[in-house]
Design an enzyme around this catalytic site. Structure first.
Site, mmCIF file in Angstrom:
data_model
loop_
_atom_site.group_PDB
_atom_site.id
_atom_site.type_symbol
_atom_site.label_atom_id
_atom_site.label_comp_id
_atom_site.label_asym_id
_atom_site.label_seq_id
_atom_site.Cartn_x
_atom_site.Cartn_y
_atom_site.Cartn_z
ATOM 1 N N CYS A 1 -17.558 -14.477 5.701
ATOM 2 C CA CYS A 1 -17.223 -13.874 6.995
ATOM 3 C C CYS A 1 -15.954 -13.035 6.804
ATOM 4 O O CYS A 1 -14.929 -13.567 6.373
ATOM 5 C CB CYS A 1 -16.995 -15.011 7.993
ATOM 6 S SG CYS A 1 -16.427 -14.459 9.592
ATOM 7 N N CYS B 1 -7.453 -7.342 17.237
ATOM 8 C CA CYS B 1 -8.626 -6.780 17.928
ATOM 9 C C CYS B 1 -8.181 -6.269 19.292
ATOM 10 O O CYS B 1 -7.330 -6.874 19.940
ATOM 11 C CB CYS B 1 -9.710 -7.845 18.093
ATOM 12 S SG CYS B 1 -11.227 -7.185 18.854
ATOM 13 N N CYS C 1 -11.214 -15.830 22.756
ATOM 14 C CA CYS C 1 -11.109 -15.596 21.310
ATOM 15 C C CYS C 1 -9.645 -15.568 20.852
ATOM 16 O O CYS C 1 -8.823 -14.870 21.447
ATOM 17 C CB CYS C 1 -11.785 -14.263 20.982
ATOM 18 S SG CYS C 1 -11.589 -13.765 19.267
ATOM 19 N N SER D 1 -21.508 -7.924 13.763
ATOM 20 C CA SER D 1 -21.511 -8.529 15.095
ATOM 21 C C SER D 1 -20.596 -7.723 16.005
ATOM 22 O O SER D 1 -19.464 -7.403 15.643
ATOM 23 C CB SER D 1 -21.013 -9.972 14.977
ATOM 24 O OG SER D 1 -20.875 -10.547 16.256
ATOM 25 N N SER E 1 -22.604 -10.206 20.715
ATOM 26 C CA SER E 1 -21.952 -11.352 21.358
ATOM 27 C C SER E 1 -22.144 -11.212 22.853
ATOM 28 O O SER E 1 -21.449 -10.419 23.492
ATOM 29 C CB SER E 1 -20.461 -11.354 21.023
ATOM 30 O OG SER E 1 -20.293 -11.417 19.633
ATOM 31 N N LEU E 2 -23.070 -11.961 23.413
ATOM 32 C CA LEU E 2 -23.382 -11.790 24.840
ATOM 33 C C LEU E 2 -22.422 -12.630 25.685
ATOM 34 O O LEU E 2 -21.660 -12.095 26.486
ATOM 35 C CB LEU E 2 -24.842 -12.173 25.099
ATOM 36 C CG LEU E 2 -25.336 -11.821 26.490
ATOM 37 C CD1 LEU E 2 -25.336 -10.320 26.705
ATOM 38 C CD2 LEU E 2 -26.717 -12.408 26.749
ATOM 39 N N ASN F 1 -15.231 -23.112 19.973
ATOM 40 C CA ASN F 1 -14.273 -23.750 19.064
ATOM 41 C C ASN F 1 -12.886 -23.710 19.696
ATOM 42 O O ASN F 1 -12.315 -22.637 19.860
ATOM 43 C CB ASN F 1 -14.218 -23.004 17.721
ATOM 44 C CG ASN F 1 -15.492 -23.202 16.945
ATOM 45 O OD1 ASN F 1 -15.944 -24.319 16.751
ATOM 46 N ND2 ASN F 1 -16.088 -22.100 16.515
ATOM 47 N N CYS G 1 -15.545 -19.639 14.077
ATOM 48 C CA CYS G 1 -15.683 -18.453 14.924
ATOM 49 C C CYS G 1 -14.596 -18.421 15.982
ATOM 50 O O CYS G 1 -14.401 -19.395 16.703
ATOM 51 C CB CYS G 1 -16.999 -18.504 15.690
ATOM 52 S SG CYS G 1 -18.426 -18.304 14.677
HETATM 53 N N1 SAH Z 1 -15.759 -8.773 17.312
HETATM 54 C C1 SAH Z 1 -17.062 -9.162 16.947
HETATM 55 C C2 SAH Z 1 -17.100 -10.008 15.696
HETATM 56 C C3 SAH Z 1 -16.028 -11.054 15.570
HETATM 57 S S1 SAH Z 1 -16.126 -12.409 16.697
HETATM 58 C C4 SAH Z 1 -17.773 -9.841 18.078
HETATM 59 O O1 SAH Z 1 -17.131 -10.167 19.070
HETATM 60 O O2 SAH Z 1 -18.971 -10.018 17.979
HETATM 61 C C5 SAH Z 1 -17.475 -13.331 15.988
HETATM 62 C C6 SAH Z 1 -18.171 -14.281 16.971
HETATM 63 O O3 SAH Z 1 -17.291 -15.346 17.325
HETATM 64 C C7 SAH Z 1 -18.586 -13.618 18.286
HETATM 65 O O4 SAH Z 1 -19.917 -13.935 18.592
HETATM 66 C C8 SAH Z 1 -17.660 -14.253 19.302
HETATM 67 O O5 SAH Z 1 -18.262 -14.300 20.576
HETATM 68 C C9 SAH Z 1 -17.445 -15.627 18.704
HETATM 69 N N2 SAH Z 1 -16.258 -16.324 19.169
HETATM 70 C C10 SAH Z 1 -15.070 -15.803 19.516
HETATM 71 N N3 SAH Z 1 -14.205 -16.785 19.866
HETATM 72 C C11 SAH Z 1 -14.878 -17.958 19.734
HETATM 73 C C12 SAH Z 1 -14.520 -19.325 19.906
HETATM 74 N N4 SAH Z 1 -13.296 -19.691 20.241
HETATM 75 N N5 SAH Z 1 -15.467 -20.252 19.660
HETATM 76 C C13 SAH Z 1 -16.698 -19.906 19.245
HETATM 77 N N6 SAH Z 1 -17.079 -18.644 19.032
HETATM 78 C C14 SAH Z 1 -16.180 -17.663 19.279
HETATM 79 FE FE1 SF4 Z 2 -12.495 -9.061 19.338
HETATM 80 FE FE2 SF4 Z 2 -14.847 -10.249 18.862
HETATM 81 FE FE3 SF4 Z 2 -12.668 -11.702 19.456
HETATM 82 FE FE4 SF4 Z 2 -13.814 -10.224 21.350
HETATM 83 S S1 SF4 Z 2 -14.726 -11.981 20.287
HETATM 84 S S2 SF4 Z 2 -11.606 -10.340 20.931
HETATM 85 S S3 SF4 Z 2 -14.464 -8.461 20.175
HETATM 86 S S4 SF4 Z 2 -12.955 -10.434 17.648
#
Ligand code: SAH
Ligand code: SF4
Length: 369
Positions: free
Chosen positions: A129, A136, A143, A218, A241-242, A317, A361
């Protein structure tokens, strides 16, 4: 619904403009690692011997000698001029589940990659990964990376070099055992030109030769860039990421939804050109009591109608930067069952790896300040 401590969209710096291109808000770092992003012919044109042989020496880390590509001092000097810096592994943290979170310094900045062997004892296949940006700009409320804000884009050379350095440190030795996911720090489609170039280089058969079908990008849902990704000659798989099934809630959790609401996003997924047997992965992070109602399960399935997909449920997470909790196992089971009962064909639950070392993640964050 619980109110979330989100910054208003206007305060999220560098968010790409509606319908606009993907001009990077700050240019990636100049030179430094650029040699890693040059294709064989380009190396040849720049006086790096036979481009193909030099490219293979650069891009196949299992052939390096003491961390240095096996090339003559003259060619190495020429590559230095073009930018041959590699990220430096600052720290490796190994999780109980066999995953390793790597902290890499590139330029003056820290990024993270997570190395996840599928079978710890047997070695073999690895999912890696990787990060596409430092921080970001998207400001998603759940996140950890969002809490850093946007620092800068990674250059294509830095992205390629990130992969090669991790391969050199932890394997696998053979690229056929590697799956690459752009799910680390950053929004890859906010840095599409550099990400696309990195993918082209990493998939070149003269180097690593990673099949584009083993690379997943993603995205939080940048619609024009999803279209651009679909048009790439070397096209990776797409994951979206929905994370919410109504515009009201998605706007609150993911500010990008103000620019590209669900209907626009869904239309982009429906027109995305899929190859035979290919699916779009729809990621759905489950936040207890927020987006995990059974009606959400039904709307999630309804959203996915009209394109070939795979639903990936991700229990949240926990980390210090957001107030959410994952659902209980019992509720996760109920939610999954409702997704299946609503007609979904392929549903998986992502048991995130590296959670105990903050490598799962959405846990990737580096403090600046
Ligand atoms: N920016 C991109 C890729 C990085 S995030 C995106 O958002 O898709 C990768 C994945 O981690 C995404 O599906 C996001 O929704 C998920 N994610 C972010 N924070 C998370 C968390 N605290 N617990 C579980 N998944 C999380
Ligand atoms: Fe950026 Fe993906 Fe995290 Fe959203 S989930 S803040 S797009 S890294």
């Amino acid at each position: 619904m619980r109110r979330l401590p989100l910054r208003p969209l206007e305060l999220v710096p560098h968010l790409p403009v509606a319908g606009g291109g993907d001009a990077p808000p700050s240019a990636p770092s100049p030179v430094r690692s650029d040699a890693w992003a040059l294709l064989p012919a380009e190396l040849g044109e720049r006086g790096v011997g036979s481009g193909s042989a030099s490219f293979a020496a650069l891009q196949r880390p299992w052939r390096w000698k003491l961390g240095v590509p096996d090339l003559s001092p003259r060619l190495l000097a020429r590559l230095d001029e073009l930018g041959r810096e590699l990220p430096v592994v600052q720290r490796q943290e190994r999780s109980d589940d066999g995953a390793t979170k790597l902290l890499l310094r590139t330029g003056g900045d820290l990024i993270e990659s997570v190395h996840m062997p599928r079978h710890v004892a047997a070695g073999g296949r690895v999912t890696l990964c990787i990060s596409s940006q430092v921080g970001c700009a998207m400001g998603c409320g759940f996140c950890a990376t969002a809490s850093m804000g946007f620092i800068r884009q990674l250059s294509a050379g830095e992205i390629v070099a990130q992969v090669l350095v991790v391969l050199q440190a932890l394997g696998p030795r053979h690229p056929s055992e590697l799956t690459l996911v752009f799910m680390g720090m950053g929004e890859p489609l906010h840095n599409l030109p550099q990400v696309a170039r990195a993918i082209e280089v990493l998939s070149s058969p003269l180097g690593l030769g990673l099949a584009p079908r083993r690379i997943t990008v993603s995205t939080s849902g940048l619609v024009p860039q999803i279209d651009q990704l679909g048009a790439l000659a070397v096209r990776p798989l797409l994951a979206i990421s929905l994370n919410a099934t109504s515009d009201e809630q998605r706007r609150e959790l993911m500010p990008i939804n103000k620019r590209y609401p669900l209907a626009e996003l869904r239309a982009a997924l429906q027109r995305f050109p899929l190859r035979p047997r290919e699916r779009i992965t729809v990621e759905y992070v489950l936040l207890a009591g927020v987006n995990d109602g059974l009606v959400d399960a039904e709307r999630l399935v309804a959203f996915c109608e009209g394109f070939t997909h795979h639903i990936n449920l991700i229990p949240f997470n926990p980390h210090d930067h957001a107030p959410f909790q994952p659902p209980s196992e019992e509720h996760l089971r109920r939610f999954t069952q409702r997704v299946l009962d609503s007609g979904a064909r392929l549903v998986t639950i992502r048991r995130s790896r590296g959670r105990d070392v903050g490598g799962a993640c959405g846990q990737l964050v580096q403090a600046y300040g």
